[in-house]
Design a protein around this motif. Structure first.
Motif, PDB file in Angstrom:
ATOM      1  N   ARG A 102       0.889  -0.780   0.248  1.00  0.00           N
ATOM      2  CA  ARG A 102       0.143  -0.115  -0.196  1.00  0.00           C
ATOM      3  C   ARG A 102       0.480   1.036   0.077  1.00  0.00           C
ATOM      4  O   ARG A 102       0.472   3.142  -0.088  1.00  0.00           O
ATOM      5  CB  ARG A 102      -0.751   0.180   1.281  1.00  0.00           C
ATOM      6  CG  ARG A 102      -1.953  -1.414   1.518  1.00  0.00           C
ATOM      7  CD  ARG A 102      -2.943  -1.016   0.294  1.00  0.00           C
ATOM      8  NE  ARG A 102      -4.041   0.050   0.845  1.00  0.00           N
ATOM      9  CZ  ARG A 102      -5.200  -0.580   1.347  1.00  0.00           C
ATOM     10  NH1 ARG A 102      -5.515  -1.382   1.713  1.00  0.00           N
ATOM     11  NH2 ARG A 102      -5.941   0.943   1.356  1.00  0.00           N
ATOM     12  N   GLY A 103       1.906   0.819  -0.018  1.00  0.00           N
ATOM     13  CA  GLY A 103       3.324   2.154  -0.119  1.00  0.00           C
ATOM     14  C   GLY A 103       2.851   3.416   1.400  1.00  0.00           C
ATOM     15  O   GLY A 103       3.474   4.387   1.791  1.00  0.00           O
ATOM     16  N   HIS A 104       2.508   2.529   2.269  1.00  0.00           N
ATOM     17  CA  HIS A 104       2.866   2.614   4.057  1.00  0.00           C
ATOM     18  C   HIS A 104       3.973   2.367   4.851  1.00  0.00           C
ATOM     19  O   HIS A 104       4.201   1.852   5.939  1.00  0.00           O
ATOM     20  CB  HIS A 104       1.699   2.716   4.428  1.00  0.00           C
ATOM     21  CG  HIS A 104       0.512   3.484   3.692  1.00  0.00           C
ATOM     22  ND1 HIS A 104       0.565   5.098   3.424  1.00  0.00           N
ATOM     23  CD2 HIS A 104      -0.329   3.103   3.654  1.00  0.00           C
ATOM     24  CE1 HIS A 104      -0.385   5.042   2.920  1.00  0.00           C
ATOM     25  NE2 HIS A 104      -1.156   4.117   2.713  1.00  0.00           N
ATOM     26  N   ALA A 105       4.823   1.246   3.827  1.00  0.00           N
ATOM     27  CA  ALA A 105       5.796   0.367   4.811  1.00  0.00           C
ATOM     28  C   ALA A 105       6.930   0.689   5.305  1.00  0.00           C
ATOM     29  O   ALA A 105       7.636   2.800   5.097  1.00  0.00           O
ATOM     30  CB  ALA A 105       6.121  -0.767   4.388  1.00  0.00           C
ATOM     31  N   SER A 106       6.985   0.254   6.549  1.00  0.00           N
ATOM     32  CA  SER A 106       8.214   1.238   7.572  1.00  0.00           C
ATOM     33  C   SER A 106       8.146   0.162   8.954  1.00  0.00           C
ATOM     34  O   SER A 106       6.982  -0.482   9.290  1.00  0.00           O
ATOM     35  CB  SER A 106       8.128   2.948   8.245  1.00  0.00           C
ATOM     36  OG  SER A 106       7.410   3.028   8.772  1.00  0.00           O
ATOM     37  N   ALA A 107       9.082   0.255   9.447  1.00  0.00           N
ATOM     38  CA  ALA A 107       9.657  -0.921  10.262  1.00  0.00           C
ATOM     39  C   ALA A 107       8.653  -0.065  11.095  1.00  0.00           C
ATOM     40  O   ALA A 107       8.652  -0.734  11.764  1.00  0.00           O
ATOM     41  CB  ALA A 107      11.160  -1.238  10.729  1.00  0.00           C
ATOM     42  N   VAL A 108       8.662   0.460  11.491  1.00  0.00           N
ATOM     43  CA  VAL A 108       8.267   1.750  12.739  1.00  0.00           C
ATOM     44  C   VAL A 108       6.437   1.796  12.435  1.00  0.00           C
ATOM     45  O   VAL A 108       5.628   1.772  13.684  1.00  0.00           O
ATOM     46  CB  VAL A 108       8.377   3.475  12.838  1.00  0.00           C
ATOM     47  CG1 VAL A 108       7.252   4.218  13.365  1.00  0.00           C
ATOM     48  CG2 VAL A 108      10.334   3.626  12.605  1.00  0.00           C
ATOM     49  N   MET A 109       6.363   2.149  11.342  1.00  0.00           N
ATOM     50  CA  MET A 109       4.563   1.519  10.697  1.00  0.00           C
ATOM     51  C   MET A 109       3.790   0.209  11.548  1.00  0.00           C
ATOM     52  O   MET A 109       2.838   0.029  11.861  1.00  0.00           O
ATOM     53  CB  MET A 109       4.545   1.800  10.015  1.00  0.00           C
ATOM     54  CG  MET A 109       3.152   2.225   9.315  1.00  0.00           C
ATOM     55  SD  MET A 109       2.397   2.986  10.592  1.00  0.00           S
ATOM     56  CE  MET A 109       2.589   4.617  10.327  1.00  0.00           C
ATOM     57  N   THR A 110       5.048  -0.600  11.305  1.00  0.00           N
ATOM     58  CA  THR A 110       4.800  -2.085  11.780  1.00  0.00           C
ATOM     59  C   THR A 110       4.564  -2.310  12.613  1.00  0.00           C
ATOM     60  O   THR A 110       3.691  -2.972  13.329  1.00  0.00           O
ATOM     61  CB  THR A 110       5.379  -3.030  11.062  1.00  0.00           C
ATOM     62  OG1 THR A 110       6.023  -3.063   9.316  1.00  0.00           O
ATOM     63  CG2 THR A 110       4.937  -4.869  11.092  1.00  0.00           C
ATOM     64  N   GLY A 111       5.320  -1.563  13.823  1.00  0.00           N
ATOM     65  CA  GLY A 111       5.978  -1.704  14.675  1.00  0.00           C
ATOM     66  C   GLY A 111       4.389  -1.601  15.713  1.00  0.00           C
ATOM     67  O   GLY A 111       3.783  -1.771  16.689  1.00  0.00           O
ATOM     68  N   THR A 112       4.134  -0.019  15.424  1.00  0.00           N
ATOM     69  CA  THR A 112       3.097   0.837  15.763  1.00  0.00           C
ATOM     70  C   THR A 112       1.955   0.012  15.279  1.00  0.00           C
ATOM     71  O   THR A 112       1.212  -0.903  16.635  1.00  0.00           O
ATOM     72  CB  THR A 112       2.530   1.685  15.468  1.00  0.00           C
ATOM     73  OG1 THR A 112       4.011   3.245  15.587  1.00  0.00           O
ATOM     74  CG2 THR A 112       2.184   2.795  15.464  1.00  0.00           C
ATOM     75  N   THR A 113       1.394  -0.400  14.662  1.00  0.00           N
ATOM     76  CA  THR A 113       0.368  -1.210  14.108  1.00  0.00           C
ATOM     77  C   THR A 113      -0.039  -3.055  14.982  1.00  0.00           C
ATOM     78  O   THR A 113      -0.888  -2.156  15.525  1.00  0.00           O
ATOM     79  CB  THR A 113       0.225  -1.942  13.060  1.00  0.00           C
ATOM     80  OG1 THR A 113       0.304  -0.667  12.002  1.00  0.00           O
ATOM     81  CG2 THR A 113      -0.974  -2.283  12.520  1.00  0.00           C
ATOM     82  N   LEU A 114       0.937  -2.947  15.180  1.00  0.00           N
ATOM     83  CA  LEU A 114       1.491  -4.325  15.884  1.00  0.00           C
ATOM     84  C   LEU A 114       0.983  -4.064  17.654  1.00  0.00           C
ATOM     85  O   LEU A 114       0.150  -4.423  18.410  1.00  0.00           O
ATOM     86  CB  LEU A 114       2.499  -5.075  16.201  1.00  0.00           C
ATOM     87  CG  LEU A 114       2.374  -5.943  14.719  1.00  0.00           C
ATOM     88  CD1 LEU A 114       3.671  -6.293  14.037  1.00  0.00           C
ATOM     89  CD2 LEU A 114       1.278  -6.774  14.037  1.00  0.00           C
ATOM     90  N   GLY A 115       1.664  -2.928  17.738  1.00  0.00           N
ATOM     91  CA  GLY A 115       1.834  -2.444  19.430  1.00  0.00           C
ATOM     92  C   GLY A 115       0.166  -1.714  19.514  1.00  0.00           C
ATOM     93  O   GLY A 115      -0.063  -2.322  20.813  1.00  0.00           O
ATOM     94  N   VAL A 116      -0.408  -1.132  18.560  1.00  0.00           N
ATOM     95  CA  VAL A 116      -1.686  -1.096  19.213  1.00  0.00           C
ATOM     96  C   VAL A 116      -2.777  -2.583  19.073  1.00  0.00           C
ATOM     97  O   VAL A 116      -3.700  -2.179  20.093  1.00  0.00           O
ATOM     98  CB  VAL A 116      -2.820  -0.103  18.114  1.00  0.00           C
ATOM     99  CG1 VAL A 116      -4.157   0.020  17.359  1.00  0.00           C
ATOM    100  CG2 VAL A 116      -2.254   1.035  17.725  1.00  0.00           C
ATOM    101  N   LEU A 117      -2.392  -3.215  18.204  1.00  0.00           N
ATOM    102  CA  LEU A 117      -3.088  -4.486  17.884  1.00  0.00           C
ATOM    103  C   LEU A 117      -2.612  -5.146  19.676  1.00  0.00           C
ATOM    104  O   LEU A 117      -4.090  -5.887  19.963  1.00  0.00           O
ATOM    105  CB  LEU A 117      -2.404  -5.503  17.269  1.00  0.00           C
ATOM    106  CG  LEU A 117      -2.990  -7.482  17.333  1.00  0.00           C
ATOM    107  CD1 LEU A 117      -3.960  -7.293  16.532  1.00  0.00           C
ATOM    108  CD2 LEU A 117      -1.184  -8.020  16.542  1.00  0.00           C
ATOM    109  N   MET A 118      -0.755  -5.247  19.875  1.00  0.00           N
ATOM    110  CA  MET A 118      -1.186  -5.641  21.757  1.00  0.00           C
ATOM    111  C   MET A 118      -1.586  -4.847  22.526  1.00  0.00           C
ATOM    112  O   MET A 118      -2.510  -5.055  23.807  1.00  0.00           O
ATOM    113  CB  MET A 118       0.170  -5.823  21.604  1.00  0.00           C
ATOM    114  CG  MET A 118       0.394  -6.389  20.637  1.00  0.00           C
ATOM    115  SD  MET A 118       0.193  -8.080  20.938  1.00  0.00           S
ATOM    116  CE  MET A 118       1.596  -9.057  19.717  1.00  0.00           C
ATOM    117  N   VAL A 119      -2.122  -3.347  22.545  1.00  0.00           N
ATOM    118  CA  VAL A 119      -2.931  -2.620  23.477  1.00  0.00           C
ATOM    119  C   VAL A 119      -4.402  -2.720  23.820  1.00  0.00           C
ATOM    120  O   VAL A 119      -4.885  -2.824  24.258  1.00  0.00           O
ATOM    121  CB  VAL A 119      -2.453  -0.956  23.643  1.00  0.00           C
ATOM    122  CG1 VAL A 119      -2.791  -0.440  24.073  1.00  0.00           C
ATOM    123  CG2 VAL A 119      -1.048  -0.824  23.178  1.00  0.00           C
ATOM    124  N   SER A 120      -5.375  -2.746  22.423  1.00  0.00           N
ATOM    125  CA  SER A 120      -6.132  -3.617  22.488  1.00  0.00           C
ATOM    126  C   SER A 120      -6.745  -4.829  22.868  1.00  0.00           C
ATOM    127  O   SER A 120      -7.461  -4.562  23.668  1.00  0.00           O
ATOM    128  CB  SER A 120      -7.025  -3.081  21.175  1.00  0.00           C
ATOM    129  OG  SER A 120      -7.818  -3.646  21.470  1.00  0.00           O
TER     130      SER A 120
END
Length: 412
Positions: free
Chosen positions: A248-266
């Protein structure tokens, strides 16, 4: 009543054995998903390997294969030789095998170290599950199950978010995070002991009806199948999200980590609420709620043109999984007799990781042929079907209870 429940949940935190078991629970998320933010970097680092694309994607679920094979055997060992030795041995092996990727020279050897890591996870999770059944019962056990999922999710938040930042420096650095498990060893060594067999049996409560005693292996097998499927779906997030964002053109290690972080916090937050929700609506309704939330999350993913919508999808998936997952453990521990808790825990652990290992194997061909949108829409439909089945099963159970009650009244 509320003060008594709060007291039981508070007492869990005050028990050092529970704290040690929650530490062990946090390692299970670290095992697989910690290196997820580094996957594109690892693939580039070993671009000369002709199998780099496949091997890189298998690094995350590789431990699951070992767990699936070894967990039932570890369960038998826990029943015969005790839980303490398995937990401590598994934690030491976890540190060594997990951090080996820092220095190993190529993808095949790193993949092999991930398989050894899976053996460690099998020992840890099997012993931990059996010890929950040995040490705790009733509402205290239910509270600990919710806290266990919270420990996995909040541990995952810390480990995966940290991995996202260090992966931006070097694709190998996330492997160093596995060494943090060594900090847990002193408390485990001090407080984890094998309970006497009689005490463990006494905690089991009254004996189950004869029919339940005879049918528990069949019910356990059905639960294992459902849990394997649920985890196969959930594991689309750590195995495919970085590649989905890249497409989707939004890739970065930080963005992946943040998305998975939201998954874990929720997931962590909703898991804290699990004991109260379960008491209020029961296991069947909580499965309906959890599967519906996961379906909504996967339905939103293809439409996630903004970061806010992406994070909302991840939050829904994490919340749904956090509500569904503890119910499996509760049902398994209630079904299995005390003398077979290790084996039941091993089978339950194996089902989790069979699903995780099969996730990229099943999803990657679908993505190659039909794309991410079709994969996520199909997944949402499957989850909606699971919610419907849970609703129908709950309705049928309610109808049987009403009919039985009506029959008793007519007899009078």
């Amino acid at each position: 009543m509320k003060s008594a429940v709060a007291g039981r949940e508070k007492a869990v935190w005050q028990d050092p054995r529970a704290v040690a078991l929650l530490m062990a629970a946090s390692l299970t998320t670290m095992a697989n998903a910690t290196i997820s933010p580094a996957l594109p970097g690892i693939e580039r680092l070993f671009a000369d390997d002709p199998n780099s694309a496949l091997l890189t994607r298998l690094l995350v679920p590789a431990p699951s294969l070992s767990v699936a094979i070894c967990a039932p055997l570890a369960g038998l060992a826990a029943d015969y030789f005790g839980r303490r030795a398995l937990l401590l041995t598994g934690t030491v092996l976890f540190v060594l095998a997990g951090s080996a990727g820092l220095i190993l020279p190529d993808l095949p050897t790193i993949f092999a170290s991930r398989l050894v890591l899976g053996v460690a996870v099998a020992l840890i999770m099997t012993a931990q599950t059996a010890l929950i059944g040995d040490y705790f019962t009733g509402e205290t056990r239910n509270a600990l199950m919710g806290l266990q999922i919270s420990a996995r999710n909040f541990g995952g938040l810390v480990f995966i978010s940290l991995a996202g930042w260090v992966a931006a420096i070097s694709a190998r650095l996330p492997f160093a995070i596995y060494g943090l498990a060594a900090v847990f060893l002193p408390l485990m060594w001090r407080v984890i002991v094998d309970p006497p067999a009689r005490a463990s049996a006494a905690k089991a409560g009254p004996a189950d009806p004869g029919e339940m005693r005879r049918s528990w292996p069949i019910l356990l097998a059905l639960l294992a199948l459902l849990q394997a499927t649920t985890n196969m779906i959930f594991f689309l997030m750590p195995t495919q999200i970085s590649f989905f964002l890249d497409a989707r053109g939004h890739a970065s290690a930080v963005m992946t980590g943040t998305t998975l972080g939201v998954l874990m916090v929720s997931g962590g937050c909703f898991a804290l609420l699990y004991p109260r929700i379960q008491r209020a609506i029961g296991h069947a309704a909580i499965l309906i709620l959890g599967y519906t939330a996961m379906a909504l999350g996967f339905l939103l993913l293809p439409m996630a043109e903004t970061h806010l919508l992406l994070f909302a999808a991840a939050a829904a998936i994490g919340a749904g999984y956090a509500l569904v997952s503890p119910s499996f453990l509760a049902l398994v521990l209630n079904l299995a007799p005390p003398a077979s808790r290790g084996l039941a825990g091993g089978i339950q652990t194996a089902s989790i990781f069979i699903g995780q290992f099969c996730s990229p194997l099943a999803s990657t061909p679908v993505i190659a042929r039909h794309g991410y949108e079709s994969l996520f829409h199909g997944t949402a439909l499957l989850l909606a079907a699971a919610a419907l089945v849970a609703a129908l099963a709950s309705g049928a159970s309610w109808l049987r209870i009403r009919q039985a009650a009506g029959g008793r009244q007519s007899d009078r």
